[in-house]
Design a protein around this motif. Structure first.
Motif, PDB file in Angstrom:
ATOM      1  N   TYR A  35       0.840  -1.184   0.000  1.00 42.07           N
ATOM      2  CA  TYR A  35       0.000   0.000   0.000  1.00 42.07           C
ATOM      3  C   TYR A  35       0.880   1.240   0.000  1.00 42.07           C
ATOM      4  O   TYR A  35       1.985   1.241   0.556  1.00 42.07           O
ATOM      5  CB  TYR A  35      -0.866   0.066   1.268  1.00 42.07           C
ATOM      6  N   GLN A  37       0.698   5.227   1.336  1.00 45.18           N
ATOM      7  CA  GLN A  37      -0.034   6.150   2.199  1.00 45.18           C
ATOM      8  C   GLN A  37       0.620   7.521   2.107  1.00 45.18           C
ATOM      9  O   GLN A  37       1.771   7.689   2.509  1.00 45.18           O
ATOM     10  CB  GLN A  37      -0.050   5.659   3.648  1.00 45.18           C
ATOM     11  N   GLY A  42      -5.568   8.109   3.357  1.00 51.71           N
ATOM     12  CA  GLY A  42      -5.807   6.685   3.542  1.00 51.71           C
ATOM     13  C   GLY A  42      -4.818   5.835   2.779  1.00 51.71           C
ATOM     14  O   GLY A  42      -3.796   6.312   2.294  1.00 51.71           O
ATOM     15  N   LEU A  43      -5.140   4.536   2.690  1.00 47.39           N
ATOM     16  CA  LEU A  43      -4.258   3.575   2.027  1.00 47.39           C
ATOM     17  C   LEU A  43      -4.727   3.329   0.601  1.00 47.39           C
ATOM     18  O   LEU A  43      -5.915   3.156   0.358  1.00 47.39           O
ATOM     19  CB  LEU A  43      -4.283   2.239   2.781  1.00 47.39           C
ATOM     20  N   LEU A  45      -4.010   0.675  -2.549  1.00 44.07           N
ATOM     21  CA  LEU A  45      -3.406  -0.614  -2.860  1.00 44.07           C
ATOM     22  C   LEU A  45      -2.636  -0.531  -4.165  1.00 44.07           C
ATOM     23  O   LEU A  45      -3.185  -0.135  -5.198  1.00 44.07           O
ATOM     24  CB  LEU A  45      -4.497  -1.687  -2.947  1.00 44.07           C
ATOM     25  N   ASP A  59      -5.072  -0.536  -7.208  1.00 45.36           N
ATOM     26  CA  ASP A  59      -5.629   0.699  -7.778  1.00 45.36           C
ATOM     27  C   ASP A  59      -4.563   1.679  -8.246  1.00 45.36           C
ATOM     28  O   ASP A  59      -4.856   2.653  -8.935  1.00 45.36           O
ATOM     29  CB  ASP A  59      -6.491   1.398  -6.721  1.00 45.36           C
ATOM     30  N   LEU A  90       3.463   0.767   2.924  1.00 40.70           N
ATOM     31  CA  LEU A  90       3.140  -0.235   3.931  1.00 40.70           C
ATOM     32  C   LEU A  90       2.984  -1.602   3.289  1.00 40.70           C
ATOM     33  O   LEU A  90       2.285  -1.748   2.290  1.00 40.70           O
ATOM     34  CB  LEU A  90       1.843   0.132   4.656  1.00 40.70           C
ATOM     35  N   PHE A 103       0.272  -5.661   9.424  1.00 45.03           N
ATOM     36  CA  PHE A 103       1.054  -4.652   8.739  1.00 45.03           C
ATOM     37  C   PHE A 103       2.467  -4.542   9.288  1.00 45.03           C
ATOM     38  O   PHE A 103       2.714  -4.729  10.490  1.00 45.03           O
ATOM     39  CB  PHE A 103       0.385  -3.285   8.875  1.00 45.03           C
TER      40      PHE A 103
ATOM     41  N   LEU B  44      -0.576  -0.317  10.588  1.00 44.33           N
ATOM     42  CA  LEU B  44      -1.914  -0.470  11.136  1.00 44.33           C
ATOM     43  C   LEU B  44      -1.985  -1.718  12.019  1.00 44.33           C
ATOM     44  O   LEU B  44      -1.322  -2.721  11.739  1.00 44.33           O
ATOM     45  CB  LEU B  44      -2.938  -0.609  10.000  1.00 44.33           C
ATOM     46  N   PHE B  90      -9.040   3.385  11.001  1.00 44.10           N
ATOM     47  CA  PHE B  90      -9.504   3.013   9.660  1.00 44.10           C
ATOM     48  C   PHE B  90     -10.565   1.927   9.753  1.00 44.10           C
ATOM     49  O   PHE B  90     -10.367   0.908  10.426  1.00 44.10           O
ATOM     50  CB  PHE B  90      -8.338   2.481   8.820  1.00 44.10           C
ATOM     51  N   GLY B 105     -11.396   2.610   4.381  1.00 37.77           N
ATOM     52  CA  GLY B 105     -11.858   3.977   4.365  1.00 37.77           C
ATOM     53  C   GLY B 105     -10.677   4.935   4.440  1.00 37.77           C
ATOM     54  O   GLY B 105      -9.526   4.502   4.563  1.00 37.77           O
ATOM     55  N   ASP B 106     -10.958   6.225   4.368  1.00 38.26           N
ATOM     56  CA  ASP B 106      -9.887   7.231   4.367  1.00 38.26           C
ATOM     57  C   ASP B 106      -9.326   7.514   5.750  1.00 38.26           C
ATOM     58  O   ASP B 106      -8.347   8.243   5.884  1.00 38.26           O
ATOM     59  CB  ASP B 106     -10.389   8.540   3.755  1.00 38.26           C
TER      60      ASP B 106
END
Lengths: 112, 114
Positions: A35, A37, A42-43, A45, A59, A90, A103, B44, B90, B105-106
């Protein structure tokens, strides 16, 4: 329990440079993820791998390559670093896609 | 397309106050649902997850979340927050079919004032 190790912790690169980030997990998980960030966001992918030698685009795969030669490791390459780029990458792993992800602490990238 | 919405980018509460962080998803079937927390300069960590059964699930550090099928929501709650709860939270969902990935989510930044 297990652990995810990401190397390096910090990565400073030059514009146009190819940069490689590495991730190792000892959970014996099949699935691994990368990911991105950005600060305060947000994360997103980039790539994931369901099993050894598998690769699935996320994405944000453009500008990146990934490699899963072993079950325990998953590498990400920034193919051409962009000037002033700054983000945290991440790595995560899970038993299967859709299961709880674990993670790593992240690799912080800065491109000068 | 599947999506996860956390409508509050930032929430500020006083230490000792109760907390609710909101999460809504868009999918017709019941997904797997997760809440993760990210402390500064860390990855996370899973707080709790819902797969099925009792709609109220308990997590670590006194957190709980309630799944509502009618509202397509999975809100996170804590009765009394501590300054150490300051972090980014999150919400995430994954579909109950093979090879369906988790969508995050953001995030909601929680600031706990002393």
């Amino acid at each position: 329990g297990g652990i995810i190790t990401q190397t390096p912790k910090f990565l400073i690169g030059q514009e146009g440079q190819k940069l490689t980030l590495k991730c190792q997990q000892n959970f014996n998980h099949d699935t691994m993820y990368w990911y991105r960030q950005d600060s305060g966001k947000g994360l997103r992918l980039i790539y994931y791998s369901i099993t050894e030698n598998d690769l699935q685009k996320g994405d944000l795969s453009e500008g990146y390559d990934a490699s899963r030669e072993k079950k325990s490791s998953f590498s990400l390459t920034v193919t051409s670093a962009q000037k002033n780029e700054m983000a945290v990458f991440l790595c995560a792993s899970s038993i299967g896609v859709g299961d709880t992800q674990y993670f790593g602490p992240g690799t912080r990238l800065l491109v000068l | 397309a599947q999506s996860v919405t956390q409508p509050d980018a930032r929430v500020t509460v006083s230490e000792g106050a109760s907390l609710q962080l909101r999460c809504k998803y868009s999918y017709s079937a019941t997904p797997y649902l997760f809440w993760y927390v990210q402390y500064p300069r860390q990855g996370l960590q899973l707080l709790l997850k819902y797969y099925s059964g009792d709609p109220v699930v308990q997590g670590v550090n006194g957190f709980e979340a309630e799944f509502s099928k009618s509202n397509s929501s999975f809100h996170l709650r804590k009765a009394s927050v501590h300054w150490s709860d300051s972090a980014v939270y999150f919400c995430a969902v994954s579909m109950r079919t093979n090879n369906n990935r988790i969508f995050f989510g953001d995030g909601t930044q929680l600031v706990v004032k002393p």
